[in-house]
Scaffold this active site. Structure first.
Site, mmCIF file in Angstrom:
data_model
loop_
_atom_site.group_PDB
_atom_site.id
_atom_site.type_symbol
_atom_site.label_atom_id
_atom_site.label_comp_id
_atom_site.label_asym_id
_atom_site.label_seq_id
_atom_site.Cartn_x
_atom_site.Cartn_y
_atom_site.Cartn_z
ATOM 1 N N LYS A 88 0.808 -1.219 0.000
ATOM 2 C CA LYS A 88 0.000 0.000 0.000
ATOM 3 C C LYS A 88 0.845 1.275 0.000
ATOM 4 C CE LYS A 88 -4.462 -1.728 1.209
ATOM 5 N NZ LYS A 88 -5.588 -1.797 2.146
ATOM 6 N N ARG A 122 -4.337 -10.299 4.382
ATOM 7 C CA ARG A 122 -4.690 -10.272 2.960
ATOM 8 C C ARG A 122 -3.511 -9.665 2.205
ATOM 9 N NH1 ARG A 122 -7.060 -7.002 -1.018
ATOM 10 N NH2 ARG A 122 -8.652 -8.036 -2.288
#
Length: 246
Positions: A190, A224
């Site tokens: 991210k 995840r």
């Protein structure tokens, strides 16, 4: 097309060989700024793969969607978990659908939509506000009579969060224990990792590993990620050290 389904299957099997214990499948980008995909298009993207995957893949499958109609198509195909990044706020049919199917549910924290959430990152106190808003999603699930032991919560790293918010949430993730449900985190590749390191998305695996290890030490047990094998290896060592210290 059959070629893209086969490519996706090869990727899925690689992830399973790397240690993935559940496979999350989505047909709509939830990156900041991403535009919404129609229900018909989203179903068309995921259903051919899901129909093949339930025949070939041994681990449970999860559908990553905010739309009840997409979730229903996936559940009818044999998917077992609904991962709703909106915490069941986007589509008020979602909670009842998950309850009827007895599906597992991931409730994530997000404000707005992927297209608008970057402008909705003002918090009084980010961890407390995330917990409070996840409690609202848990209440939606309770009213729909989703069994509590089927629910996982996700603080939604990157969803209406600044980089500093993401770091604060990871450092204080243990506070989500007050919700009484297992915690899932999704730090994989991210932007906050890129902001800290200056590296492009595909080179953020070490940063992802570090975030997952910190999250594990703070109580997260579901992760995840894109890069399964290095994260599994790191968490295997982390778990062994924690157990050795007990």
């Amino acid at each position: 097309d059959l070629g893209s389904v086969r490519d996706a299957m090869d990727r899925a099997l690689t992830m399973i060989r790397g240690g993935a214990e559940i496979l999350d499948v989505g047909g709509e980008s939830t990156r900041p700024g991403a535009l919404e995909v129609s229900t018909e298009e989203e179903v068309a993207r995921v259903l051919p793969f899901l129909k093949e995957a339930v025949q070939e893949i041994s681990v449970p499958l999860s559908i990553d969607t905010r739309k009840a109609a997409v979730a229903k198509a996936a559940l009818d195909a044999g998917v077992e978990v609904v991962n709703d990044v909106s915490g069941m706020r986007h589509d008020r049919e979602m909670a009842g659908l998950a309850a009827r199917y007895g599906a597992g549910v991931v409730l994530s924290h997000m404000r707005g939509t992927p297209a608008t959430m970057a402008g909705e990152s003002e918090y009084g106190e980010v961890v407390g506000d995330v917990i409070s808003e996840l409690e609202e999603s848990l209440e939606l699930a309770r009213r729909a009579r989703i069994e509590r032991d089927r629910i996982v919560v996700d603080p939604g790293l990157g969803f209406a969060k600044t980089g500093d918010h993401n770091l604060t949430i990871l450092a204080r993730l243990g506070e989500l224990g007050i919700l009484g449900r297992p915690v899932l985190v999704g730090p994989s590749r991210k932007r906050f990792i890129g902001a800290l390191t200056g590296v492009p998305e595909k080179e953020r695996v070490p940063g992802t590993v570090a975030a997952c290890v910190v999250a594990y030490l703070q109580g997260a047990r579901i992760f995840r990620v894109h890069d399964v094998e290095p994260v599994v290896q790191a968490l295997t060592v982390t778990r062994a050290m924690v157990e050795a210290a007990e």
